[in-house]
Design an enzyme around this catalytic site. Structure first.
Site, PDB file in Angstrom:
ATOM      1  N   ASP A 255      59.723  25.317  86.444  1.00 28.52           N
ATOM      2  CA  ASP A 255      58.830  25.652  85.150  1.00 28.52           C
ATOM      3  C   ASP A 255      57.953  24.425  84.826  1.00 28.52           C
ATOM      4  O   ASP A 255      57.117  24.296  84.061  1.00 28.52           O
ATOM      5  CB  ASP A 255      59.698  26.025  84.072  1.00 28.52           C
ATOM      6  CG  ASP A 255      59.389  27.621  83.839  1.00 28.52           C
ATOM      7  OD1 ASP A 255      58.535  28.316  84.459  1.00 28.52           O
ATOM      8  OD2 ASP A 255      60.243  28.199  83.260  1.00 28.52           O
TER       9      ASP A 255
ATOM     10  N   GLN B  18      64.353  31.928  81.261  1.00 30.45           N
ATOM     11  CA  GLN B  18      63.216  32.514  80.459  1.00 30.45           C
ATOM     12  C   GLN B  18      63.322  32.445  78.709  1.00 30.45           C
ATOM     13  O   GLN B  18      64.170  32.621  78.208  1.00 30.45           O
ATOM     14  CB  GLN B  18      63.337  34.209  80.723  1.00 30.45           C
ATOM     15  CG  GLN B  18      62.204  35.180  80.141  1.00 30.45           C
ATOM     16  CD  GLN B  18      61.032  34.747  80.702  1.00 30.45           C
ATOM     17  OE1 GLN B  18      60.724  34.782  81.833  1.00 30.45           O
ATOM     18  NE2 GLN B  18      59.750  34.791  80.294  1.00 30.45           N
TER      19      GLN B  18
ATOM     20  N   LYS C  27      58.873  38.468  88.089  1.00 29.54           N
ATOM     21  CA  LYS C  27      59.426  37.308  88.644  1.00 29.54           C
ATOM     22  C   LYS C  27      60.109  37.573  89.836  1.00 29.54           C
ATOM     23  O   LYS C  27      59.957  37.145  90.985  1.00 29.54           O
ATOM     24  CB  LYS C  27      59.628  36.311  87.782  1.00 29.54           C
ATOM     25  CG  LYS C  27      58.680  35.563  86.948  1.00 29.54           C
ATOM     26  CD  LYS C  27      59.387  34.912  85.655  1.00 29.54           C
ATOM     27  CE  LYS C  27      58.137  34.242  84.832  1.00 29.54           C
ATOM     28  NZ  LYS C  27      58.699  34.000  83.630  1.00 29.54           N
TER      29      LYS C  27
END
Ligand code: NDP
Length: 298
Positions: A120, A97, A53
């Site tokens: 997200d 994460q 990422k």
């Protein structure tokens, strides 16, 4: 029949290029998009995802801030870091994460992220917005799947039956909602579903998001169906495979995504797209873009 391949690597490259153009335009106005990525603990798969990422951010001209913490980090310490990032004007997106170490409450952590920086799309405010059909940030994996459907001309799914196998908050449920929004009749299957194959065989669009290697066999797929394989499973020999038995199912399906090289790359591309969109929202759109839909609807 041999299914046509949906090449996630090529499609992700296309979207990353578009993101890079938007990021450059924002940077030229003095507003370089910024993404903070927080990793707690030393889960090897998470380390790879996070590295990918951050690398993708660099390639797209997005400023990234990687914060890694030992698994001993307390929840209060993590919440304090998130509060600081919420207040940081150089950061437009915050990603924690998952999975987090067991002593950290993932939902509480996600709810601490400012919804306008929740790229997200997991915050309950963003999940609710999606539920009522007004998504602010679409969760990246389902968003990537919708882009794949769009790419093969399946934008309007009215009259189509979509089956999603898996009901997690990060993949299955938002996937089902996006398919519903696109007009599909949607069935969600899970571990309590009786006779899974009976359902999957009815799918014009089949999304597998379970985490069980090759569990979807050819006899579970309707001829000509679009099969999107979200699963990422590591085999004993170290190779990756999806939830779909690719070699067998490609002889039945009309379209299919490979693993690796399918949904995974699109997930990262959509994270970048959400980040640049978050940055764009904070500074407003240039006059020429006012009225244009930069949210890029599926
Ligand atoms: P979860 O473990 O959170 O959810 C799995 C889902 O599968 C659950 O809803 C579970 O049902 C269901 N399930 C389990 N066994 C069966 C079964 N035998 N029949 C039907 N349903 C079953 O996983 P995630 O949603 O987070 O991820 C799913 C997969 O996708 C994983 O392989 C993950 O690695 C991958 N993934 C890939 C991404 C990408 O970018 N390509 C991004 C995110 C995830 P129940 O709810 O009843 O337990």
């Amino acid at each position: 029949m041999t299914a046509q391949l949906i090449d996630g690597v090529a499609l992700a490259r296309h979207w990353r290029q578009r993101v890079a153009e938007r990021a450059a335009a924002l940077a030229a106005r003095g507003h370089r998009p910024g993404l903070a990525v927080i990793l707690v603990g030393d889960d090897p798969a998470s380390q790879v995802y996070v590295r990918n990422k951050v690398k993708a951010c660099g390639e797209a001209g997005i400023h990234s801030l990687l914060e890694t913490y030992p698994a001993t980090l307390t929840e209060d310490e993590l919440l304090a870091r998130i509060a600081a990032l919420n207040a940081d004007p150089a950061i437009h997106g915050i990603l924690v994460q998952l999975p987090l170490p067991a002593h950290l409450n993932a939902q509480r952590v996600i709810e601490a992220i400012a919804p306008e920086k929740d790229v997200d799309g997991f915050h309950v405010a963003n999940a609710g917005a999606l539920l009522v059909g007004q998504p602010a940030f679409r969760p990246c994996t389902p968003y990537g799947c919708m882009k794949m459907l769009e790419h093969i001309g399946r934008t309007d799914l009215r009259g189509q039956h979509a089956i999603v196998v898996g009901r997690s908050n990060i993949v299955g449920k938002p996937m089902a909602l996006l398919l519903l929004q696109a007009g599909a009749t949607v069935t969600i299957c899970h571990s309590g579903t009786a006779d899974l194959a009976h359902h999957t065989r009815q799918a014009d669009v089949l999304v597998a998001a379970v985490g069980k290697p090759r569990m979807i066999g050819a006899d579970m797929v309707k001829p000509g169906a679009v099969v999107l394989d979200v699963g990422i499973n590591r085999l004993p020999d170290g190779k990756l495979c999806g939830d779909v038995d690719f070699d067998a199912v490609r002889e039945v399906a009309g379209w299919i995504t490979p693993v690796p090289g399918g949904v995974g790359p699109m997930t990262i591309a959509m994270l970048l797209l959400n980040t640049v969109e978050a940055a764009q929202r904070t500074v407003g759109r240039p006059p020429s873009a006012v009225g244009a839909s930069a949210t890029v609807r599926p």
